[in-house]
Design a protein around this motif. Structure first.
Motif, short mmCIF file in Angstrom:
data_model
loop_
_atom_site.label_atom_id
_atom_site.label_comp_id
_atom_site.label_asym_id
_atom_site.label_seq_id
_atom_site.Cartn_x
_atom_site.Cartn_y
_atom_site.Cartn_z
N ALA A 57 6.74 -25.43 25.93
CA ALA A 57 7.68 -26.12 24.34
C ALA A 57 8.23 -27.39 24.41
O ALA A 57 7.47 -28.44 23.76
CB ALA A 57 8.91 -24.77 24.25
N VAL A 58 8.22 -27.74 25.90
CA VAL A 58 8.25 -29.16 25.69
C VAL A 58 7.17 -29.47 26.11
O VAL A 58 7.31 -31.26 25.43
CB VAL A 58 9.38 -29.57 27.00
CG1 VAL A 58 9.40 -30.50 27.56
CG2 VAL A 58 10.83 -28.92 26.89
N LEU A 70 7.16 -23.22 17.54
CA LEU A 70 7.84 -23.29 19.04
C LEU A 70 9.42 -23.32 18.81
O LEU A 70 9.83 -22.60 20.28
CB LEU A 70 7.72 -24.71 19.96
CG LEU A 70 8.08 -26.27 19.57
CD1 LEU A 70 9.32 -26.15 20.33
CD2 LEU A 70 7.44 -26.99 20.17
N LEU A 71 9.86 -22.60 17.46
CA LEU A 71 11.49 -22.55 17.92
C LEU A 71 11.59 -21.30 17.22
O LEU A 71 12.98 -20.64 16.54
CB LEU A 71 11.92 -23.88 17.17
CG LEU A 71 12.29 -25.27 17.75
CD1 LEU A 71 13.58 -26.11 16.98
CD2 LEU A 71 12.77 -24.69 18.89
N ALA A 94 6.45 -30.15 22.24
CA ALA A 94 6.90 -30.84 21.41
C ALA A 94 6.54 -32.89 21.78
O ALA A 94 6.65 -33.67 20.62
CB ALA A 94 8.49 -30.82 21.42
N GLY A 137 8.22 -19.47 26.98
CA GLY A 137 8.76 -20.34 27.83
C GLY A 137 9.96 -22.00 27.88
O GLY A 137 8.65 -22.63 26.45
N VAL A 138 10.40 -22.66 27.72
CA VAL A 138 10.53 -23.85 27.99
C VAL A 138 9.65 -25.09 28.32
O VAL A 138 9.60 -26.21 27.48
CB VAL A 138 12.26 -23.86 28.47
CG1 VAL A 138 12.28 -26.20 28.43
CG2 VAL A 138 13.29 -23.29 27.70
N GLU A 139 9.12 -24.67 29.58
CA GLU A 139 7.84 -25.95 29.68
C GLU A 139 6.85 -25.96 28.56
O GLU A 139 7.03 -26.77 28.82
CB GLU A 139 7.86 -25.32 31.05
CG GLU A 139 6.46 -26.41 31.56
CD GLU A 139 6.33 -26.26 33.36
OE1 GLU A 139 6.84 -26.18 33.78
OE2 GLU A 139 5.19 -25.31 33.45
N TRP A 146 8.28 -16.95 20.38
CA TRP A 146 7.43 -17.96 21.37
C TRP A 146 8.25 -17.25 22.43
O TRP A 146 9.04 -16.62 22.85
CB TRP A 146 8.71 -19.44 21.01
CG TRP A 146 8.43 -20.22 22.26
CD1 TRP A 146 9.03 -20.14 23.65
CD2 TRP A 146 7.45 -20.80 21.64
NE1 TRP A 146 7.88 -20.92 24.27
CE2 TRP A 146 7.31 -21.83 23.28
CE3 TRP A 146 5.97 -20.93 21.22
CZ2 TRP A 146 6.16 -22.57 23.62
CZ3 TRP A 146 4.74 -21.88 21.54
CH2 TRP A 146 4.85 -22.21 22.05
#
Lengths: 218, 218
Positions: free
Chosen positions: B180-181, B168-169, B184, B176-178, B173
């Protein structure tokens, strides 16, 4: 014989206060490392965790020997079992501080928390620190009112967590995935520290009143 | 009198096996909801959690009454205290499954896990599920060898968590952020389920051998 027992039980609670003090240091220093990017402070938190683990073992040994030798019943029995649970949770709060310190260390000399989300994250850290500081007073003074009050701080923590998600999922977020993942995990760690603080405080209420906080609160 | 005691102790362990079975269902169904985006399955996990909480209360009551009425010492005392800890950890594993189910529910009818990271996340879920299934056998059969073996699966979980972060890093990728969060946090929840499974297995080793797994393993 009972007086010796209660003296030893007091000494277990003194030990718990001592551990809560160490956890307070861990949370404060981990936050400081996080917000300044100072690797040395992060290392201090990480290496001091073994002291919390050892202190936990000593409390467990003392509690077991009280259970074995004194064969307590009713309230005294529940108090010792509560102490065993409290020490596990305090140790876990120490571990969570180490997780915060490790994110700080990973990003050093940079700072993991971008400027624009710093107010929310700083406030989460501050609420967690305050809750641990209050917990120390609650354990030391067996303070039921303060213990019940602690649940209200936890509501602020939940609100902050929601704010933090809103910030990092907004269209304005310009710090990429790595910073977002850091913030999400940091939020989770502080939230768990707060959850454990409430749980330990609830056990103090139970030890003092023989009832769970909800029943006392009504 | 001692025979009644050991029968009741066995019944506490039967209850623990029963709870481990419910946790196994929770982990499996939460994963299914996560990977299919099925809201109904997610709801089932969330609403079934209260049964795990109630089962935990029953074990705690039984353990307390054994402690109070039978006043066990030495190994028997340590076994009951171990059972109290095991039931807390099993309940926590149920809570973590609920967290997975809630992420699934939040993204439904979409699927929280993007196609390209599905292999790693599926494997994490599978390892967690397998560990809980083995835990059920370990508790039921007081199986020390299988308990020690469980630590090795946990190493795979740690490796998968690192792979997941790398994915995810990476520069590739594109989700987007959502997402990835989500990934995680999901990784964190499965990792914690695995940690608790190892911890419960270690307590079985302790109950059977009187030693912690590291000492047995040497």
């Amino acid at each position: 014989m009972r007086d010796v027992f209660h003296e030893e039980l007091d000494s277990v609670f003194d030990d718990l206060s001592g551990i809560a003090g160490r956890v307070e240091d861990a949370v404060r220093l981990a936050t400081s490392a996080l917000l300044t990017g100072d690797a040395e402070t992060a290392e201090r938190v990480i290496s001091a965790d073994v002291d919390i683990d050892r202190a936990r073992e000593r409390v467990e040994d003392k509690a077991f020997s009280l259970l074995s030798l004194q064969q307590p019943v009713a309230g005294d029995l529940r108090t010792i079992v509560a102490a065993l649970r409290m020490v596990s949770e305090l140790e876990r709060m120490g571990d969570l501080s180490v997780h915060v310190a490790k994110i700080a260390r990973l990003r050093t000399p940079h700072v993991a928390v971008p400027e624009e989300v710093r107010p929310t994250m700083s406030r989460m850290a501050e609420v967690a620190e305050d809750m641990v500081a209050q917990l120390l007073q609650i354990i030391t003074g067996r303070d039921v009112e303060a213990a019940i009050e602690l649940g209200r701080d936890d509501e602020e923590m939940d609100q902050l967590r929601r704010t933090s998600f809103t910030e990092l999922l907004s269209d304005d977020w310009s710090h990429g995935v790595e910073a977002a993942v850091d913030i999400a995990l940091l939020g989770r760690y502080y939230e768990r520290i707060a959850d454990h603080a409430v749980s330990v405080a609830n056990r103090v209420v139970f030890v003092v009143t023989g009832q769970n906080p909800r029943a006392v609160d009504v």
